[in-house]
Scaffold this active site. Structure first.
Site, PDB file in Angstrom:
ATOM      1  N   SER A 243       0.871  -1.169   0.000  1.00  0.00           N
ATOM      2  CA  SER A 243       0.000   0.000   0.000  1.00  0.00           C
ATOM      3  C   SER A 243       0.904   1.213   0.000  1.00  0.00           C
ATOM      4  O   SER A 243       1.982   1.191   0.592  1.00  0.00           O
ATOM      5  CB  SER A 243      -0.880   0.037   1.254  1.00  0.00           C
ATOM      6  N   CYS A 244       0.472   2.274  -0.660  1.00  0.00           N
ATOM      7  CA  CYS A 244       1.216   3.531  -0.667  1.00  0.00           C
ATOM      8  C   CYS A 244       0.218   4.634  -0.360  1.00  0.00           C
ATOM      9  O   CYS A 244      -0.792   4.781  -1.058  1.00  0.00           O
ATOM     10  CB  CYS A 244       1.890   3.757  -2.020  1.00  0.00           C
ATOM     11  N   VAL A 245       0.510   5.405   0.683  1.00  0.00           N
ATOM     12  CA  VAL A 245      -0.425   6.403   1.164  1.00  0.00           C
ATOM     13  C   VAL A 245       0.272   7.752   1.282  1.00  0.00           C
ATOM     14  O   VAL A 245       1.353   7.841   1.866  1.00  0.00           O
ATOM     15  CB  VAL A 245      -0.971   5.983   2.554  1.00  0.00           C
TER      16      VAL A 245
END
Length: 125
Positions: A104-106
């Protein structure tokens, strides 16, 4: 289920009431690694150099647990600016090989010490 703290001087020390990583149930859970050089406390300026240092720090924790990047199942990458995604990806790809971990990249509004990214991981042991 008992847990074991994983600690190494080759990654920045925890700056609060948390562990660098915890091993439990055959899994390693790392705390977020920011791009602080554990030797002298410096932070690189560019996002690609910050990505490299954060991943070096993560690698030191994995090594302390007796595993490596190939054992990582999932990462979460917190970034200050989504426009840095491609530059971070280019560095990330030099540490991880296929089959890649889930990720995941936030984008976040702020990170400790004003850094541009932080990376945490879950790995199999």
């Amino acid at each position: 289920m008992p847990k074991q703290e994983i600690t190494t001087s080759q990654a920045p020390a925890a700056i609060g009431p948390y562990a660098q990583a915890v091993l439990a149930g055959g899994l390693l859970f790392s705390s977020g690694q920011i791009p602080v050089n554990p030797t002298d406390g410096t932070v690189p300026v560019s996002v690609d150099e910050q990505a490299k240092q954060a991943l070096i720090n993560l690698g030191a924790i994995l090594e302390q647990a007796g595993i490596g990047f190939a054992d990582v199942l999932k990462t979460t990458v917190f970034i200050r600016h989504m426009e840095d995604f491609a530059a971070i990806n280019a560095v990330y790809a030099t540490f991880f090989k296929e089959p890649y971990p889930a990720r995941s990249c936030v984008e976040v509004s702020a990170l400790p010490k004003g850094v541009l990214l932080e990376i945490e991981a879950i790995a199999a042991c």
